[in-house]
Design a protein around this motif. Structure first.
Motif, PDB file in Angstrom:
ATOM      1  N   THR A   1       0.820  -1.206   0.000  1.00 44.06           N
ATOM      2  CA  THR A   1       0.000   0.000   0.000  1.00 44.06           C
ATOM      3  C   THR A   1       0.864   1.270   0.000  1.00 44.06           C
ATOM      4  OG1 THR A   1      -1.893   1.025   1.068  1.00 44.06           O
ATOM      5  CG2 THR A   1      -0.177   0.176   2.526  1.00 44.06           C
TER       6      THR A   1
ATOM      7  N   THR B   1       0.769  -5.462   1.901  1.00 50.17           N
ATOM      8  CA  THR B   1      -0.060  -4.628   2.779  1.00 50.17           C
ATOM      9  C   THR B   1      -1.280  -4.092   2.036  1.00 50.17           C
ATOM     10  OG1 THR B   1       1.356  -2.764   2.217  1.00 50.17           O
ATOM     11  CG2 THR B   1       1.867  -3.953   4.246  1.00 50.17           C
ATOM     12  N   ALA B   2      -1.289  -4.204   0.717  1.00 48.98           N
ATOM     13  CA  ALA B   2      -2.458  -3.789  -0.063  1.00 48.98           C
ATOM     14  C   ALA B   2      -3.371  -4.997  -0.282  1.00 48.98           C
ATOM     15  CB  ALA B   2      -2.016  -3.219  -1.411  1.00 48.98           C
TER      16      ALA B   2
ATOM     17  N   SER C   1      -4.468   1.627  -1.632  1.00 53.10           N
ATOM     18  CA  SER C   1      -4.276   0.372  -0.889  1.00 53.10           C
ATOM     19  C   SER C   1      -5.096  -0.784  -1.419  1.00 53.10           C
ATOM     20  CB  SER C   1      -4.634   0.588   0.590  1.00 53.10           C
ATOM     21  OG  SER C   1      -5.983   0.987   0.699  1.00 53.10           O
TER      22      SER C   1
END
Lengths: 69, 327
Positions: B62, B87-88, B112
């Motif tokens: 993200t 993290t996305a 994200s």
């Protein structure tokens, strides 16, 4: 006199053997045969007796059925 | 070319214009990778092309890309390339595991959250002859079963389907063919692996006088409860099953006779075994007489043998017994 023969076919092994009936088997066989003869004779006697009774009464089997219905 | 931030009055070079054109046409500069890779902001607007023999990943994190950015991802290597949400988030209707020559576009809806739009071949999981295209939580592959298996619904299977061998039903297996001989013929060792037994008997002749022909399941260790065709009483008990009616004996020399005996649940060790039997034979009147009998073999034991007897002082001279196991 020899006992009757028996044939045994084993379906697992496909082996076929023939041998004489044992004394026990022969006794059972004779007993069964005598019982069957007696049973058939009893049925035949019942049939003869029924026919004789119908003749004595002077009616047919159908008439007897009608009478008992 | 990678995503650029242009300024007022900037003059583009011919090379920049060519690169922009390529990008607009779905191509663009390519970043070749041979090992697993984590996307960076500079990948926006470019093609990330993996070429590795083994399995690799491309990780998406993200706060690197803006909404509307795209990254084309291609796999030209033999190893499977898996697009991995770091993290996305990465959403797709297809698979994120790309086989060789699979490709697609990673489109960032927000900084994200990305969507992966696979080109058509990318979402097919089929690899082998006979594969079925199914679905578990993603498009999935069901490998072909073995010969004669059938496709069966199974809620416990990942795809809700499986290949299974159909249960035998309504089938008959010939267990034995026996020629009648001697005064009695025993058929022993009958398999208990079936539901019912069907016994066909035909062409019996014997050397003795006209008489009776009878069968004892398990050789007389059992009795029968039967309703016989010529018996006026409803219930009649006798040891053997006589293959004749009460009035006329079986002609010894005529082979024109045939019988069928169906014993249900013959291998059960708790209950009696119901049977139905019928046939016809040349009798001593002479004439063809029908015969039937219904009842039960009165034993709690499995029936493992059949013994045929002839009365009248002789032996069987011909006759065939076929025993079938029925499911």
């Amino acid at each position: 006199m020899a006992n009757p023969m028996v044939t045994i076919h084993n379906t697992e092994t496909n082996e076929i053997i023939e041998r004489e009936m044992t004394a026990q088997e022969f006794a059972a066989y004779n007993a069964e045969e005598n019982a069957e003869i007696a049973r058939v004779a009893a049925i035949a006697k019942a049939t003869t007796d029924k026919t004789a009774l119908l003749a004595k009464l002077g009616i047919t089997a159908d008439e007897a059925k009608l009478l008992l219905s | 070319m990678a995503k650029q931030t242009f300024t007022t009055g900037q003059v583009l070079t011919a090379a920049q214009m060519t690169s922009l054109q390529q990008t607009a046409m779905g191509g663009g500069s390519t970043t070749a990778k041979t090992t697993s890779y984590v996307l960076v902001a500079a990948d926006a607007g470019t093609v990330v092309q993996m070429n590795a023999a083994g399995a690799t990943t491309i990780t998406v994190n993200t706060a690197l890309f803006s909404a509307g950015d795209t990254v084309q991802i291609q796999n030209v290597g033999a190893g499977v390339l898996t697009i991995t949400a770091g993290t996305a988030t990465v959403s797709t209707s297809a698979t994120l595991a790309l086989k060789q020559y699979d490709a697609g576009t990673l489109y960032f809806n927000t900084t994200s959250a990305a969507f992966f739009f696979a080109v058509d071949a990318a979402d097919s999981p089929l690899t082998t002859k006979g594969d079925l295209y199914t679905y578990s939580t993603v498009n999935d592959r069901l490998a072909v079963g073995t010969n004669a298996q059938v496709l069966t619904a199974d809620s416990t299977a990942a795809t809700g389907l499986k290949w299974a061998t159909p249960a035998a039903s309504g089938s008959m297996t010939l267990l034995s063919t026996t020629t009648l001989s001697s005064t009695s013929t025993t058929i022993s060792g009958i398999s208990a692996a079936y539901q019912d037994l069907l016994i066909l008997v035909y062409g019996k002749t014997n050397s003795g006088a006209n008489g009776s022909f009878y069968l004892k399941p398990n050789d007389g260790a059992v009795t029968l409860v039967e309703l016989n065709t010529n018996t006026s009483v409803i219930s009649y008990t006798a040891d053997p099953l006589y293959l004749r009616n009460d009035t006329y004996a079986v002609d010894a020399t005529s082979a024109v006779n045939s019988y069928q005996i169906l014993i249900r649940n013959y291998a059960n060790t708790v209950a009696y075994k119901p049977f139905t039997a019928s046939g016809a034979y040349t009798s001593d009147r002479p004439g063809i007489d029908p015969w039937f009998s219904n009842g039960a073999v009165k034993t709690n034991s499995a029936i493992s043998s059949l013994v045929f007897y002839i009365t009248g002082g002789g032996s069987f001279t011909a006759g065939t017994v076929k025993v079938y196991g029925v499911n």
